[in-house]
Design a protein around this motif. Sequence first.
Motif, PDB file in Angstrom:
ATOM      1  N   LEU A 207      52.189 -24.513  10.104  1.00 32.41           N
ATOM      2  CA  LEU A 207      52.286 -24.004  11.463  1.00 32.41           C
ATOM      3  C   LEU A 207      53.349 -22.910  11.489  1.00 32.41           C
ATOM      4  CD1 LEU A 207      52.130 -27.327  13.523  1.00 32.41           C
ATOM      5  CD2 LEU A 207      50.285 -25.692  13.082  1.00 32.41           C
ATOM      6  N   ALA A 208      53.054 -21.807  12.186  1.00 37.20           N
ATOM      7  CA  ALA A 208      53.971 -20.670  12.143  1.00 37.20           C
ATOM      8  C   ALA A 208      53.846 -19.829  13.403  1.00 37.20           C
ATOM      9  CB  ALA A 208      53.661 -19.809  10.915  1.00 37.20           C
ATOM     10  N   ASN A 209      54.791 -18.899  13.552  1.00 41.04           N
ATOM     11  CA  ASN A 209      54.751 -17.909  14.621  1.00 41.04           C
ATOM     12  C   ASN A 209      54.782 -16.523  13.987  1.00 41.04           C
ATOM     13  OD1 ASN A 209      54.950 -19.787  16.908  1.00 41.04           O
ATOM     14  ND2 ASN A 209      57.017 -20.178  16.154  1.00 41.04           N
ATOM     15  N   GLU A 210      54.426 -15.521  14.756  1.00 39.98           N
ATOM     16  CA  GLU A 210      54.510 -14.161  14.258  1.00 39.98           C
ATOM     17  C   GLU A 210      55.977 -13.739  14.156  1.00 39.98           C
ATOM     18  OE1 GLU A 210      52.116 -12.606  13.041  1.00 39.98           O
ATOM     19  OE2 GLU A 210      50.314 -13.515  13.880  1.00 39.98           O
ATOM     20  N   GLY A 211      56.256 -12.775  13.287  1.00 39.73           N
ATOM     21  CA  GLY A 211      57.627 -12.288  13.122  1.00 39.73           C
ATOM     22  C   GLY A 211      57.992 -12.209  11.660  1.00 39.73           C
ATOM     23  N   ASP A 212      59.285 -12.143  11.371  1.00 35.37           N
ATOM     24  CA  ASP A 212      59.756 -12.134   9.990  1.00 35.37           C
ATOM     25  C   ASP A 212      59.700 -13.559   9.450  1.00 35.37           C
ATOM     26  OD1 ASP A 212      61.047 -12.054   7.567  1.00 35.37           O
ATOM     27  OD2 ASP A 212      62.836 -11.028   8.298  1.00 35.37           O
ATOM     28  N   ASN A 213      58.667 -13.832   8.658  1.00 34.19           N
ATOM     29  CA  ASN A 213      58.461 -15.187   8.142  1.00 34.19           C
ATOM     30  C   ASN A 213      58.831 -15.300   6.670  1.00 34.19           C
ATOM     31  OD1 ASN A 213      57.272 -16.897  10.352  1.00 34.19           O
ATOM     32  ND2 ASN A 213      55.845 -15.182  10.432  1.00 34.19           N
ATOM     33  N   SER A 214      59.769 -14.488   6.220  1.00 34.37           N
ATOM     34  CA  SER A 214      60.164 -14.543   4.815  1.00 34.37           C
ATOM     35  C   SER A 214      60.744 -15.910   4.451  1.00 34.37           C
ATOM     36  CB  SER A 214      61.167 -13.435   4.495  1.00 34.37           C
ATOM     37  OG  SER A 214      62.270 -13.479   5.383  1.00 34.37           O
ATOM     38  N   LEU A 215      61.562 -16.462   5.333  1.00 34.75           N
ATOM     39  CA  LEU A 215      62.136 -17.783   5.060  1.00 34.75           C
ATOM     40  C   LEU A 215      61.083 -18.876   5.167  1.00 34.75           C
ATOM     41  CD1 LEU A 215      64.569 -19.582   4.464  1.00 34.75           C
ATOM     42  CD2 LEU A 215      65.062 -19.610   6.926  1.00 34.75           C
ATOM     43  N   ASP A 216      60.232 -18.792   6.199  1.00 39.54           N
ATOM     44  CA  ASP A 216      59.175 -19.798   6.375  1.00 39.54           C
ATOM     45  C   ASP A 216      58.209 -19.800   5.194  1.00 39.54           C
ATOM     46  OD1 ASP A 216      59.593 -20.628   9.389  1.00 39.54           O
ATOM     47  OD2 ASP A 216      59.709 -18.452   9.304  1.00 39.54           O
ATOM     48  N   SER A 217      57.891 -18.615   4.674  1.00 41.87           N
ATOM     49  CA  SER A 217      56.970 -18.532   3.538  1.00 41.87           C
ATOM     50  C   SER A 217      57.596 -19.098   2.272  1.00 41.87           C
ATOM     51  CB  SER A 217      56.532 -17.081   3.314  1.00 41.87           C
ATOM     52  OG  SER A 217      57.640 -16.231   3.101  1.00 41.87           O
TER      53      SER A 217
END
Length: 263
Positions: A207-217
């Motif tokens: 589950l994610a949101n738009e934006g800078d997802n470098s950490l989430d990835s």
Amino acid sequence: MLPLVSVGNIPQLSVDWLLNSQSSEWEFVEALDSKYLVEFVGPLDRPEDGGDSLYRGADMKYSSALEVFYNKKRDIYAIQQRTPLVSVNYLNNFIVEVILPLLSKYNVQEICIWDSLSAMEDEHGVIVHPHEIYSLGEVQIDDVSDLLSTLRLNAEESMVNNWLQFTPTSFQDKIAIDQQIYKILFHILNASQRPQTLRSIKYCSCLANEGDNSLDSQQFLQWIISQRAIVSLPTISKFVRPISWQGVYGAADSRDNFIDLYS
């Protein structure tokens, strides 16, 4: 590995983390036909820390929308899909004409598909455990005719609940027919030229949101490795960004220095 172009581009970013953090093990194999994807051309990427180029020895000047990389040490192929389909109507063509021939060419036994869904809105109606942020499901392809003949659809909700078997800690326990993963599974299972070596399809989603997802990835990749979704993937001791992220992704996490003005 097949990353789907989805929320926050997390699957693509996770593949970037993997390739560049272990660049000495991975190398470019080939660029695939990308006629069904949005056009893309870019400079050849490389690890930010000066590690081995993924394109070493390749007669390449530019990167393209759809490329294959290989880890000989661990016998894993990774696809990097950098742009979405021109139209969802081309998904069947993409799977049948591009992905299935690739699986046959390299005698692939297992596919691991990476995806991301919106954390803000359950647009597909598949989130049953909202306190979880990851899901892992698998379908064993022992008898395709049996899978297709026993396909069960919930007429009211348009859900498929007997193909992928999800772990108890997954945020979903079924898939919707309007999800990419359902359409991909359907096209693969129905294809007359489906590779005979193919035995399993795994589905990893977050589950994610738009934006800078470098950490989430990065965290998504760590979770995939911890779940042994791809058994031969080792733990990554040092994460390395591709140089193309500079000024775009992966700045220091602002949450570490955030001051709540309303406290």
